[in-house]
Design a protein around this motif. Structure first.
Motif, PDB file in Angstrom:
ATOM      1  N   GLY A   1       7.561 -13.809  14.521  1.00  0.00           N
ATOM      2  CA  GLY A   1       6.190 -14.311  14.514  1.00  0.00           C
ATOM      3  C   GLY A   1       6.127 -15.800  14.751  1.00  0.00           C
ATOM      4  O   GLY A   1       5.243 -16.298  15.446  1.00  0.00           O
ATOM      5  N   THR A   2       7.086 -16.530  14.192  1.00  0.00           N
ATOM      6  CA  THR A   2       7.137 -17.978  14.415  1.00  0.00           C
ATOM      7  C   THR A   2       7.409 -18.285  15.869  1.00  0.00           C
ATOM      8  O   THR A   2       6.778 -19.175  16.456  1.00  0.00           O
ATOM      9  CB  THR A   2       8.236 -18.594  13.533  1.00  0.00           C
ATOM     10  OG1 THR A   2       8.019 -18.201  12.181  1.00  0.00           O
ATOM     11  CG2 THR A   2       8.223 -20.097  13.622  1.00  0.00           C
ATOM     12  N   GLN A   3       8.321 -17.543  16.480  1.00  0.00           N
ATOM     13  CA  GLN A   3       8.607 -17.748  17.903  1.00  0.00           C
ATOM     14  C   GLN A   3       7.379 -17.433  18.748  1.00  0.00           C
ATOM     15  O   GLN A   3       7.114 -18.100  19.750  1.00  0.00           O
ATOM     16  CB  GLN A   3       9.780 -16.876  18.326  1.00  0.00           C
ATOM     17  CG  GLN A   3      11.092 -17.278  17.710  1.00  0.00           C
ATOM     18  CD  GLN A   3      12.206 -16.307  18.049  1.00  0.00           C
ATOM     19  OE1 GLN A   3      12.001 -15.328  18.742  1.00  0.00           O
ATOM     20  NE2 GLN A   3      13.378 -16.589  17.527  1.00  0.00           N
ATOM     21  N   PHE A   4       6.632 -16.418  18.332  1.00  0.00           N
ATOM     22  CA  PHE A   4       5.415 -16.049  19.041  1.00  0.00           C
ATOM     23  C   PHE A   4       4.415 -17.200  19.017  1.00  0.00           C
ATOM     24  O   PHE A   4       3.726 -17.470  20.006  1.00  0.00           O
ATOM     25  CB  PHE A   4       4.828 -14.784  18.408  1.00  0.00           C
ATOM     26  CG  PHE A   4       3.640 -14.216  19.108  1.00  0.00           C
ATOM     27  CD1 PHE A   4       3.753 -13.681  20.377  1.00  0.00           C
ATOM     28  CD2 PHE A   4       2.401 -14.216  18.507  1.00  0.00           C
ATOM     29  CE1 PHE A   4       2.661 -13.150  21.028  1.00  0.00           C
ATOM     30  CE2 PHE A   4       1.301 -13.685  19.144  1.00  0.00           C
ATOM     31  CZ  PHE A   4       1.437 -13.150  20.406  1.00  0.00           C
ATOM     32  N   LEU A   5       4.334 -17.900  17.884  1.00  0.00           N
ATOM     33  CA  LEU A   5       3.402 -19.026  17.783  1.00  0.00           C
ATOM     34  C   LEU A   5       3.927 -20.273  18.485  1.00  0.00           C
ATOM     35  O   LEU A   5       3.146 -21.095  18.960  1.00  0.00           O
ATOM     36  CB  LEU A   5       3.123 -19.336  16.310  1.00  0.00           C
ATOM     37  CG  LEU A   5       2.347 -18.266  15.545  1.00  0.00           C
ATOM     38  CD1 LEU A   5       2.232 -18.653  14.088  1.00  0.00           C
ATOM     39  CD2 LEU A   5       0.984 -18.035  16.156  1.00  0.00           C
ATOM     40  N   LEU A   6       5.233 -20.434  18.561  1.00  0.00           N
ATOM     41  CA  LEU A   6       5.802 -21.627  19.174  1.00  0.00           C
ATOM     42  C   LEU A   6       5.641 -21.663  20.692  1.00  0.00           C
ATOM     43  O   LEU A   6       5.739 -22.734  21.290  1.00  0.00           O
ATOM     44  CB  LEU A   6       7.282 -21.752  18.815  1.00  0.00           C
ATOM     45  CG  LEU A   6       7.579 -22.149  17.371  1.00  0.00           C
ATOM     46  CD1 LEU A   6       9.069 -22.115  17.115  1.00  0.00           C
ATOM     47  CD2 LEU A   6       7.004 -23.516  17.057  1.00  0.00           C
ATOM     48  N   VAL A   7       5.399 -20.536  21.328  1.00  0.00           N
ATOM     49  CA  VAL A   7       5.268 -20.526  22.784  1.00  0.00           C
ATOM     50  C   VAL A   7       3.873 -20.949  23.245  1.00  0.00           C
ATOM     51  O   VAL A   7       3.632 -21.057  24.435  1.00  0.00           O
ATOM     52  CB  VAL A   7       5.616 -19.134  23.384  1.00  0.00           C
ATOM     53  CG1 VAL A   7       7.036 -18.778  23.091  1.00  0.00           C
ATOM     54  CG2 VAL A   7       4.657 -18.076  22.895  1.00  0.00           C
TER      55      VAL A   7
END
Length: 109
Positions: free
Chosen positions: A3-9
């Motif tokens: 989920g964090t990676q999803f927000l970082l993009v």
């Protein structure tokens, strides 16, 4: 996490807001489905169930490592067998038209 990676993009604030809303939806969809589709009688029954407590046995350091390697080896073996059987089935199945042949070729690439 994922989920964090999803927000970082996100490249802008608008993308960040949209991605956070999508992530919130994905996280809460199971609760919404449970609340919407499970009858209240079944919910009461589920709430009365006691949690299952696992029983841990003392094991050596290598027991966990061997079990982990065994599960990974069996998973890799299963994947190799599945891919081999899929390819064999694809080669043995008669292909009649160009559309089907293009679909098989696209699948193998």
């Amino acid at each position: 996490g994922l989920g964090t990676q999803f927000l970082l993009v996100a490249t802008s604030y608008g993308d960040l807001i949209m991605n956070s809303l999508a992530l919130t939806f994905l996280i809460t969809i199971d609760d919404l489905m449970y609340a919407g589709f499970v009858p209240s009688r079944r919910k009461d029954w589920i709430e009365k169930c006691k949690p299952i407590v696992p029983i841990y046995r003392k094991s050596s350091y290598w027991d966990g490592k061997i079990a982990c390697l065994w599960s990974e080896a069996s998973l890799v073996t299963f994947i190799i067998i599945f891919v081999a059987l899929s390819m064999l089935f694809g080669y043995l199945t008669p292909v009649t038209g160009l559309k089907e042949r293009a679909g098989i070729t696209r699948c193998l690439c």
